[in-house]
Scaffold this motif. Structure first.
Motif, PDB file in Angstrom:
ATOM      1  N   ALA A 106     -31.181  11.763 -25.540  1.00 28.52           N
ATOM      2  CA  ALA A 106     -32.140  12.084 -24.482  1.00 28.52           C
ATOM      3  C   ALA A 106     -31.536  11.930 -23.093  1.00 28.52           C
ATOM      4  O   ALA A 106     -31.926  12.628 -22.153  1.00 28.52           O
ATOM      5  CB  ALA A 106     -33.379  11.198 -24.613  1.00 28.52           C
ATOM      6  N   GLU A 107     -30.565  11.017 -22.942  1.00 28.51           N
ATOM      7  CA  GLU A 107     -29.955  10.780 -21.636  1.00 28.51           C
ATOM      8  C   GLU A 107     -29.052  11.931 -21.201  1.00 28.51           C
ATOM      9  O   GLU A 107     -28.706  12.041 -20.031  1.00 28.51           O
ATOM     10  CB  GLU A 107     -29.151   9.477 -21.664  1.00 28.51           C
ATOM     11  N   ASP A 108     -28.660  12.778 -22.150  1.00 26.70           N
ATOM     12  CA  ASP A 108     -27.764  13.896 -21.830  1.00 26.70           C
ATOM     13  C   ASP A 108     -28.510  15.206 -21.619  1.00 26.70           C
ATOM     14  O   ASP A 108     -27.890  16.226 -21.311  1.00 26.70           O
ATOM     15  CB  ASP A 108     -26.742  14.092 -22.959  1.00 26.70           C
ATOM     16  N   GLU A 129     -43.776  20.359 -15.421  1.00 23.04           N
ATOM     17  CA  GLU A 129     -44.153  18.979 -15.110  1.00 23.04           C
ATOM     18  C   GLU A 129     -44.626  18.235 -16.351  1.00 23.04           C
ATOM     19  O   GLU A 129     -44.232  17.085 -16.598  1.00 23.04           O
ATOM     20  CB  GLU A 129     -45.244  18.957 -14.040  1.00 23.04           C
ATOM     21  N   ALA A 130     -45.468  18.880 -17.158  1.00 24.85           N
ATOM     22  CA  ALA A 130     -45.978  18.234 -18.369  1.00 24.85           C
ATOM     23  C   ALA A 130     -44.857  17.960 -19.359  1.00 24.85           C
ATOM     24  O   ALA A 130     -44.742  16.858 -19.913  1.00 24.85           O
ATOM     25  CB  ALA A 130     -47.049  19.110 -19.015  1.00 24.85           C
ATOM     26  N   THR A 131     -44.005  18.958 -19.598  1.00 22.97           N
ATOM     27  CA  THR A 131     -42.923  18.806 -20.567  1.00 22.97           C
ATOM     28  C   THR A 131     -41.946  17.719 -20.142  1.00 22.97           C
ATOM     29  O   THR A 131     -41.483  16.922 -20.966  1.00 22.97           O
ATOM     30  CB  THR A 131     -42.180  20.142 -20.736  1.00 22.97           C
ATOM     31  N   SER A 132     -41.625  17.666 -18.862  1.00 24.11           N
ATOM     32  CA  SER A 132     -40.711  16.636 -18.362  1.00 24.11           C
ATOM     33  C   SER A 132     -41.313  15.243 -18.502  1.00 24.11           C
ATOM     34  O   SER A 132     -40.600  14.273 -18.776  1.00 24.11           O
ATOM     35  CB  SER A 132     -40.366  16.908 -16.894  1.00 24.11           C
ATOM     36  N   SER A 133     -42.628  15.142 -18.320  1.00 27.09           N
ATOM     37  CA  SER A 133     -43.271  13.827 -18.452  1.00 27.09           C
ATOM     38  C   SER A 133     -43.170  13.313 -19.878  1.00 27.09           C
ATOM     39  O   SER A 133     -43.074  12.105 -20.104  1.00 27.09           O
ATOM     40  CB  SER A 133     -44.736  13.910 -18.010  1.00 27.09           C
ATOM     41  N   TRP A 134     -43.171  14.226 -20.869  1.00 31.76           N
ATOM     42  CA  TRP A 134     -43.058  13.817 -22.270  1.00 31.76           C
ATOM     43  C   TRP A 134     -41.618  13.498 -22.656  1.00 31.76           C
ATOM     44  O   TRP A 134     -41.355  12.477 -23.284  1.00 31.76           O
ATOM     45  CB  TRP A 134     -43.587  14.923 -23.189  1.00 31.76           C
ATOM     46  N   LEU A 135     -40.691  14.372 -22.283  1.00 30.72           N
ATOM     47  CA  LEU A 135     -39.311  14.243 -22.751  1.00 30.72           C
ATOM     48  C   LEU A 135     -38.441  13.361 -21.866  1.00 30.72           C
ATOM     49  O   LEU A 135     -37.512  12.716 -22.349  1.00 30.72           O
ATOM     50  CB  LEU A 135     -38.674  15.630 -22.870  1.00 30.72           C
ATOM     51  N   GLU A 136     -38.704  13.343 -20.568  1.00 29.73           N
ATOM     52  CA  GLU A 136     -37.849  12.584 -19.649  1.00 29.73           C
ATOM     53  C   GLU A 136     -38.473  11.276 -19.185  1.00 29.73           C
ATOM     54  O   GLU A 136     -37.764  10.288 -18.983  1.00 29.73           O
ATOM     55  CB  GLU A 136     -37.496  13.443 -18.430  1.00 29.73           C
ATOM     56  N   ASP A 137     -39.791  11.270 -19.009  1.00 30.76           N
ATOM     57  CA  ASP A 137     -40.448  10.081 -18.461  1.00 30.76           C
ATOM     58  C   ASP A 137     -41.062   9.185 -19.524  1.00 30.76           C
ATOM     59  O   ASP A 137     -41.577   8.109 -19.208  1.00 30.76           O
ATOM     60  CB  ASP A 137     -41.533  10.502 -17.457  1.00 30.76           C
ATOM     61  N   GLY A 138     -41.048   9.638 -20.787  1.00 27.81           N
ATOM     62  CA  GLY A 138     -41.548   8.806 -21.871  1.00 27.81           C
ATOM     63  C   GLY A 138     -43.055   8.750 -22.012  1.00 27.81           C
ATOM     64  O   GLY A 138     -43.582   7.899 -22.735  1.00 27.81           O
ATOM     65  N   LEU A 139     -43.789   9.651 -21.348  1.00 26.72           N
ATOM     66  CA  LEU A 139     -45.243   9.674 -21.475  1.00 26.72           C
ATOM     67  C   LEU A 139     -45.627  10.189 -22.860  1.00 26.72           C
ATOM     68  O   LEU A 139     -45.059  11.166 -23.349  1.00 26.72           O
ATOM     69  CB  LEU A 139     -45.854  10.573 -20.397  1.00 26.72           C
TER      70      LEU A 139
END
Length: 330
Positions: free
Chosen positions: A94-96, A155-165
């Motif tokens: 996930a970090e990459d 915004e929604a997708t990033s919140s799930w995959l990058e921000d851990g929501l």
């Protein structure tokens, strides 16, 4: 003459706007064109020291625990909303991985009522509430025709995959003349574009223009005190903000760049003539003009755009000499 050119330009912009509104590109065609685009981008970067990979991940709406149906209507306070859950997951570290863009696409069924102003609203669902992410006007074509629609869901997708929501899905609502209305949708699909750089760690979220990284030439990149002399400055261009460019589907924008700065004698000459001109100007400023900061290297940009002859098709091609890579005094 000027008035005639202005009229012709306006007519061309109106034609392209009509093409965009009249376009009805299926999900299958959308996937085909964008996978071709990403394949060409990947090929153009093969052989680089750091292996970067660009991918398109496609997720269909699915059942979600606690929901009666992910595609059914919920009736609360006289609001008709579609509950949409997508099992979003991307393999790898996930970090990459960075989310470049995500779009929600669906087939909006035709409406036999008279055409009125239509708006689409997207909400991010949480266990206890929902948050409005996007509100967008939808141009009305023939109201009885079914049409494919696309809404930004980055915004929604990033919140799930990058921000851990935790992913509880989305809600989709339609308004007619500012009032909630029921509209049928089908084939809801979430398209997620990612960039991965193994071993690099997550960088700042990419923008679509970063799919075409810029080559940094000698004395070209502006940094520190050097930005007062001739160098390349960033210039982010978003196509949605430019009239007449509605026909471009992807990328959503890019770093066009521009050249600006002083050109002292001998400084970063584009060629031998520029060097000679700078020395002559130093000796006699009335004899020749001072060299100017200008692009010395340009690059092409690959784009996905609507086929003006086939409203259900997309094309992929290069736009030549559109990105400034390097600047020099000329």
């Amino acid at each position: 003459m000027g008035s005639r050119k202005s009229t012709e330009k306006t007519a061309e912009e109106q034609r392209r706007q009509r093409d965009r509104i009249g376009a009805n590109v299926s999900q299958a065609e959308y996937e085909r064109a964008h996978r071709e685009y990403l394949k060409q981008v990947q090929l153009s970067h093969d052989g680089q020291k750091f292996r970067t990979r660009w991918d398109l991940h496609v997720f269909q709406a699915a059942e979600h625990p606690g929901n009666k149906s992910s595609l059914g209507f919920s009736l609360r306070r006289e609001y008709h909303r579609h509950s949409l859950y997508f099992p979003v997951a991307v393999s790898g570290n996930a970090e990459d991985i960075t989310i470049d863009h995500a779009s929600l696409r669906f087939l909006l069924e035709g409406d036999h009522r008279r055409p009125r102003d239509l708006e689409a609203l997207i909400y991010l669902r949480t266990p206890v509430s929902r948050r409005l992410l996007l509100r967008r006007e939808i141009p009305q074509g023939e109201p009885t025709d079914s049409r494919w629609m696309e809404l930004d869901s980055t915004e929604a997708t990033s919140s799930w995959l990058e921000d851990g929501l935790e992913n509880h899905g989305l809600e989709l609502e339609f308004l007619h003349d500012g009032r909630p209305t029921r509209r049928e949708v089908s084939h809801a699909t979430l398209n997620v574009f990612t960039t991965s750089e193994p071993g690099s760690g997550r960088r700042k979220r990419s923008t679509p223009e970063e799919l075409m990284p810029l080559h940094k030439g000698r004395r070209s990149r502006c940094k520190g005190d050097n930005n007062k002399k001739c160098c390349r400055h960033e210039l982010t261009v978003m196509f949605k903000d430019l009239k007449g460019f509605e026909f471009i589907v992807y990328p959503k924008g890019f770093d066009a760049g521009y050249c600006k700065g002083r050109c002292p004698p001998r400084y970063n000459p584009a060629h031998h003539h520029a060097l000679l001109q700078s020395l002559l100007w130093k000796e006699d400023r009335k004899r020749v003009p001072k060299p100017c900061c200008a692009p010395s290297k340009l690059d092409q940009l690959m784009i996905v755009y609507f086929d003006e002859n086939q409203s259900t098709q997309l094309k992929v091609s290069y736009w030549k000499n559109i990105q400034v890579l390097e600047c020099a005094c000329s």
